[in-house]
Each structure stands twice: as C-alpha cells, then as structure tokens.
Design a protein around this motif. Structure first.
Motif, PDB file in Angstrom:
ATOM      1  N   PRO A  35      57.209  63.078  74.929  1.00 58.02           N
ATOM      2  CA  PRO A  35      55.880  62.547  74.598  1.00 58.02           C
ATOM      3  C   PRO A  35      55.487  61.320  75.412  1.00 58.02           C
ATOM      4  O   PRO A  35      54.437  60.744  75.132  1.00 58.02           O
ATOM      5  CB  PRO A  35      56.034  62.187  73.118  1.00 58.02           C
ATOM      6  CG  PRO A  35      57.472  61.830  72.952  1.00 58.02           C
ATOM      7  CD  PRO A  35      58.249  62.629  73.965  1.00 58.02           C
ATOM      8  N   GLY A  36      56.286  60.960  76.408  1.00 57.43           N
ATOM      9  CA  GLY A  36      55.916  59.859  77.288  1.00 57.43           C
ATOM     10  C   GLY A  36      56.117  58.486  76.666  1.00 57.43           C
ATOM     11  O   GLY A  36      56.291  58.353  75.446  1.00 57.43           O
ATOM     12  N   LEU A  37      56.146  57.479  77.537  1.00 60.25           N
ATOM     13  CA  LEU A  37      56.328  56.101  77.074  1.00 60.25           C
ATOM     14  C   LEU A  37      55.229  55.213  77.639  1.00 60.25           C
ATOM     15  O   LEU A  37      54.926  55.279  78.834  1.00 60.25           O
ATOM     16  CB  LEU A  37      57.691  55.558  77.542  1.00 60.25           C
ATOM     17  CG  LEU A  37      58.931  56.167  76.896  1.00 60.25           C
ATOM     18  CD1 LEU A  37      60.193  55.642  77.571  1.00 60.25           C
ATOM     19  CD2 LEU A  37      58.968  55.870  75.392  1.00 60.25           C
TER      20      LEU A  37
ATOM     21  N   GLY B 128      53.257  55.308  65.673  1.00 59.70           N
ATOM     22  CA  GLY B 128      53.066  53.852  65.722  1.00 59.70           C
ATOM     23  C   GLY B 128      53.726  53.169  66.894  1.00 59.70           C
ATOM     24  O   GLY B 128      53.636  51.953  67.045  1.00 59.70           O
ATOM     25  N   ASP B 129      54.396  53.944  67.737  1.00 59.91           N
ATOM     26  CA  ASP B 129      55.119  53.363  68.880  1.00 59.91           C
ATOM     27  C   ASP B 129      54.219  53.049  70.066  1.00 59.91           C
ATOM     28  O   ASP B 129      54.508  52.183  70.870  1.00 59.91           O
ATOM     29  CB  ASP B 129      56.193  54.348  69.337  1.00 59.91           C
ATOM     30  CG  ASP B 129      55.559  55.666  69.750  1.00 59.91           C
ATOM     31  OD1 ASP B 129      54.880  56.287  68.896  1.00 59.91           O
ATOM     32  OD2 ASP B 129      55.684  56.060  70.925  1.00 59.91           O
ATOM     33  N   SER B 130      53.133  53.816  70.205  1.00 64.36           N
ATOM     34  CA  SER B 130      52.299  53.688  71.412  1.00 64.36           C
ATOM     35  C   SER B 130      50.858  54.035  71.068  1.00 64.36           C
ATOM     36  O   SER B 130      50.567  54.494  69.956  1.00 64.36           O
ATOM     37  CB  SER B 130      52.810  54.632  72.513  1.00 64.36           C
ATOM     38  OG  SER B 130      52.785  55.978  72.046  1.00 64.36           O
ATOM     39  N   GLY B 131      49.977  53.805  72.039  1.00 63.90           N
ATOM     40  CA  GLY B 131      48.579  54.202  71.876  1.00 63.90           C
ATOM     41  C   GLY B 131      47.894  53.547  70.687  1.00 63.90           C
ATOM     42  O   GLY B 131      48.192  52.415  70.306  1.00 63.90           O
TER      43      GLY B 131
ATOM     44  N   THR C 157      62.786  60.188  70.912  1.00 64.47           N
ATOM     45  CA  THR C 157      62.906  59.760  72.318  1.00 64.47           C
ATOM     46  C   THR C 157      61.986  58.586  72.654  1.00 64.47           C
ATOM     47  O   THR C 157      62.028  58.060  73.765  1.00 64.47           O
ATOM     48  CB  THR C 157      62.575  60.925  73.272  1.00 64.47           C
ATOM     49  OG1 THR C 157      61.253  61.401  72.946  1.00 64.47           O
ATOM     50  CG2 THR C 157      63.567  62.062  73.139  1.00 64.47           C
ATOM     51  N   GLU C 158      61.151  58.186  71.697  1.00 63.56           N
ATOM     52  CA  GLU C 158      60.219  57.076  71.951  1.00 63.56           C
ATOM     53  C   GLU C 158      60.784  55.723  71.500  1.00 63.56           C
ATOM     54  O   GLU C 158      60.048  54.740  71.394  1.00 63.56           O
ATOM     55  CB  GLU C 158      58.886  57.343  71.240  1.00 63.56           C
ATOM     56  CG  GLU C 158      58.199  58.586  71.762  1.00 63.56           C
ATOM     57  CD  GLU C 158      56.916  58.911  71.015  1.00 63.56           C
ATOM     58  OE1 GLU C 158      55.864  58.952  71.660  1.00 63.56           O
ATOM     59  OE2 GLU C 158      56.981  59.119  69.787  1.00 63.56           O
ATOM     60  N   GLU C 159      62.098  55.701  71.264  1.00 59.24           N
ATOM     61  CA  GLU C 159      62.743  54.478  70.767  1.00 59.24           C
ATOM     62  C   GLU C 159      62.390  53.219  71.592  1.00 59.24           C
ATOM     63  O   GLU C 159      62.102  52.160  71.000  1.00 59.24           O
ATOM     64  CB  GLU C 159      64.263  54.703  70.732  1.00 59.24           C
ATOM     65  CG  GLU C 159      65.060  53.704  69.923  1.00 59.24           C
ATOM     66  CD  GLU C 159      64.673  53.641  68.451  1.00 59.24           C
ATOM     67  OE1 GLU C 159      64.501  54.702  67.821  1.00 59.24           O
ATOM     68  OE2 GLU C 159      64.531  52.515  67.932  1.00 59.24           O
ATOM     69  N   PRO C 160      62.373  53.286  72.948  1.00 63.74           N
ATOM     70  CA  PRO C 160      62.058  52.051  73.703  1.00 63.74           C
ATOM     71  C   PRO C 160      60.685  51.478  73.356  1.00 63.74           C
ATOM     72  O   PRO C 160      60.535  50.262  73.178  1.00 63.74           O
ATOM     73  CB  PRO C 160      62.102  52.506  75.171  1.00 63.74           C
ATOM     74  CG  PRO C 160      62.941  53.742  75.172  1.00 63.74           C
ATOM     75  CD  PRO C 160      62.707  54.414  73.849  1.00 63.74           C
ATOM     76  N   ASP C 161      59.666  52.338  73.250  1.00 62.76           N
ATOM     77  CA  ASP C 161      58.336  51.856  72.867  1.00 62.76           C
ATOM     78  C   ASP C 161      58.369  51.309  71.435  1.00 62.76           C
ATOM     79  O   ASP C 161      57.800  50.251  71.145  1.00 62.76           O
ATOM     80  CB  ASP C 161      57.295  53.002  72.925  1.00 62.76           C
ATOM     81  CG  ASP C 161      56.680  53.166  74.313  1.00 62.76           C
ATOM     82  OD1 ASP C 161      56.999  52.351  75.206  1.00 62.76           O
ATOM     83  OD2 ASP C 161      55.889  54.114  74.493  1.00 62.76           O
ATOM     84  N   ALA C 162      59.039  52.049  70.550  1.00 63.42           N
ATOM     85  CA  ALA C 162      59.090  51.646  69.133  1.00 63.42           C
ATOM     86  C   ALA C 162      59.725  50.269  68.969  1.00 63.42           C
ATOM     87  O   ALA C 162      59.247  49.444  68.187  1.00 63.42           O
ATOM     88  CB  ALA C 162      59.859  52.684  68.326  1.00 63.42           C
TER      89      ALA C 162
END
Ligand code: NAD
Ligand code: MG
Length: 335
Positions: A65-67, A98-101, A124-129
């Motif tokens: 889902p991208g970062l 809630g991680d991005s956008g 997989t979005e852990e870094p953004d989160a």
C-alpha cells in the motif's frame, strides 16, 4: 462653495463633521493592533495556488500500500503546521488508514485537539505508523497502534475491541482506509481484485461500524471518507468509484437511522490528494505526472488541507451536521 441658506450651511457643516468623524474612526481602526490567535501570532494570508507543489511530478511507483515516507515530494499531513485548540478534548477516536494520507492528517489533528487516538493500518505500513504514533504522543495523548488486514471480518471486530479497551471507550469512528487500483478496462479486473476493493471499502466499514455501535453514546460521531469519484467516476476506476458512491450512500442512510440515538454520521469527499494510494497502483504514471493539474487551483491537495474538516465533523459544535458530505477538491468535483 457659497451658501445662501443658513439651514443648508448647517447641514453641510454637520455633514462635514460626520465625514470627519468617520475618517477619525477609520484612522482609529487602522491604528488598532490586528487581531491575533490564541498563541499571539498573526495568521499570514496564504495563496492556495502557491502553497504546495504543482505538476509536473516525477514518475514513481511503490508496492501496495505504499509509504508516505518514500514519496517525492513528501506529502504534508500538517505535521509542522496543525495547531489544536482543545476542540476534541476528552474524545476517544479510532481511525482506519491512520498511518498516511487523510487518516494521518486526521490523527495528528485529533491528538492536537485533545483526543486519544487508535490507528489501524496494514502491517507493512509500520514505518509510517510509527511516525504518527510519535507525533500523537508528543501532543501528550494516548496513541494506540493496531495493525491488521481490514478485509478480514474477525480482525475488524478485534480492532474495535482493542481500540475500546485501549482508549477506555470510543466516541469517534473514522472509517477512512481505502483500496484504489487503476484498471484501464473492466476486463482487467479479476474477481479477486474486485473482491479486495469491495472488502476494504464497503465490508470493512460495515463490520467496524457494527462492532462499534454498542459502544457509541449520544454525541458520538462516525465519519467516512468518500470521494469526488462517488459523483463523477473516472473510466479506469470502475470498481473503486462505485464503492465511493456506496460510502456516500451509507453515510446518508445511517445518519437517518442513528439520528434518534444522537449519533451523527458524515463523510469527507476529497478530490485528488497527494497520498501513497496514488503512487501504489491508484493512478497510472501518466496521470501521476499531471496529478491535480486539472483542478481550478492547478495542483493536488495535501492531506493536511483536509484535517480541519475531519475535526469539524467530529466536534460537538457541528451538532446539526449529519448525513452530510463535505467536499475538498480544489474547485472541481462534487459535492
Ligand atoms: P493512503 O494510502 O494514505 O491511505 C489509505 C490507507 O488505507 C492506507 O494507509 C492503509 O493503511 C489503508 N488500507 C488499505 N487497505 C487496507 C487493508 N486491507 N487493511 C488495512 N488497511 C488498509 O491514501 P489516502 O488517499 O489518504 O486514502 C484515504 C481515503 O481517502 C481512502 O478511502 C481513499 O479512497 C480516499 N480518497 C483518496 C483520494 C486521493 O486522491 N488520495 C481522493 C478521494 C478519496
Ligand atoms: Mg498508508
């Protein structure tokens, strides 16, 4: 000017006096200190056409889902700019995506407005989160991370349970996560593909709202993220666009159903916004290069530009707003 009539002379004098008075009042007003906000700063005028990057954008492709952290230019979620004023003090919010956008912009704003917030995102979005959790903690709020796949009903139920337990209740549900994959033709959409879009965009809000409802007291709110696609669908978003029409529709239906319980249900309908969804399969490379250029402002929106709408819809002073869809699309689109 020669005046024969003393009455007329008096009128002229009074008129002149009055004009002088107006001038004096005017002078006094301009000599006043300009109004400033709660932090004592004066808000500068900002030209919305010049505020953020405009196309052409560099072509870029990320795996779904991208970062946000890997986008060029990086999106603005209000990290450096959003200032709260206690509008959501004491609230307890769950935000999907809630991680991005838009979800991240809402999460940061909610925390700075005084809410405790749980965010869901794909594992997989852990870094953004992690970035969002750190910002919410900096705001002095409880910040809970609940990763998991929304296409799974059992997970959606667990998500709500964990949010309720972690926050000590729930009164704001922002169903914002979404899946958008561009497909030139309906023939390119597999059943699996179609199913993933329906599960993420339609089933997950259904499951989450059902699980959340028993916890929502009068005064609580549900907010969905619809899209200008609900009203004016693009040819390459056959499956996605119809889910956004469904979002707009469920918001209006549920608003009527839940109004007697004192629960408001609304949606935000963004236009083209610079988020990972667009660079991880949501748009073609050709569209990305020109992204947002078709709007009247000539650029895409940034997620942070929509944060105040999510706040407004959640705030108690918006108590007459239910079944509404608030748009933010740079001059084009509906509503
Ligand atoms: P985004 O990529 O930042 O957010 C979408 C989020 O959805 C992801 O971060 C991810 O956490 C979540 N998600 C998707 N599938 C998931 C799954 N199976 N399990 C768990 N989480 C999942 O992009 P965004 O543009 O901020 O998207 C937020 C909402 O805004 C979406 O509903 C989208 O349809 C809508 N929207 C976006 C635009 C735009 O131009 N970016 C325009 C209109 C509407
Ligand atoms: Mg994301």
């Amino acid at each position: 000017m020669k005046t024969e009539n003393p009455d007329a002379a008096r009128r002229l004098l009074v008129g002149g006096l009055a004009t002088g008075l107006v001038a004096a009042i005017d002078g006094a007003a301009s000599a006043q200190t300009p109004a400033s906000n709660a932090t004592g700063t004066i808000m500068p005028l900002e030209d919305p056409t010049k505020k953020y990057p405009r196309p052409p954008f560099q072509r870029q492709q990320q795996e779904w889902p991208g970062l946000a952290g890997k986008m060029n230019p990086p999106p603005d979620h209000g990290e450096k700019t959003y200032k709260g004023s206690g509008r959501l003090a004491g609230r307890k919010a769950l935000i999907t995506g809630g991680d991005s956008g838009m979800g991240r912009a809402a999460a940061i704003a909610y925390a700075r407005e005084g809410a405790d917030v749980a965010i869901n995102y794909f594992p997989t979005e852990e870094p953004d989160a992690r970035d969002v959790i750190a910002l919410m903690k900096e705001a002095g709020r409880k910040a809970i991370a609940i990763p998991g796949d929304l296409r799974d009903e059992a997970f959606c139920q667990r998500l709500v349970d964990e949010a309720v337990r972690g926050l000590g209740g729930l009164d704001i549900v922002v169903s914002n996560a979404g899946r958008q994959q561009t497909r030139q033709s309906i023939l390119d959409i597999s059943t699996e593909d179609f199913d993933a879009t329906m599960k993420t965009n339609i089933y997950a809000p259904f499951w989450i709202i059902k699980a959340a409802l028993p916890h929502l007291q009068p005064g609580s709110v549900i907010i969905g993220t619809a899209s200008e696609q609900a009203y004016d669908p693009s040819p390459d978003l056959y499956d996605y666009a119809q889910t956004k029409a469904a979002t707009m529709n469920y918001v209006k239906s549920l608003a009527k159903q839940l109004a007697p319980k004192g629960i408001r249900v609304n949606a935000v309908a963004p236009g083209p916004i610079w988020t990972p969804l667009q660079v991880s399969g949501g748009a073609t490379q050709e569209k990305l290069e020109k992204f947002g250029g078709m709007t009247s402002l000539g650029r895409p929106g940034q997620p942070g530009e929509l944060a105040s709408i999510y706040v407004q819809l959640a705030a108690a002073d918006a108590s007459f707003a239910t079944g509404q869809v608030y748009g933010s699309a740079g001059g084009t689109g509906q509503p």
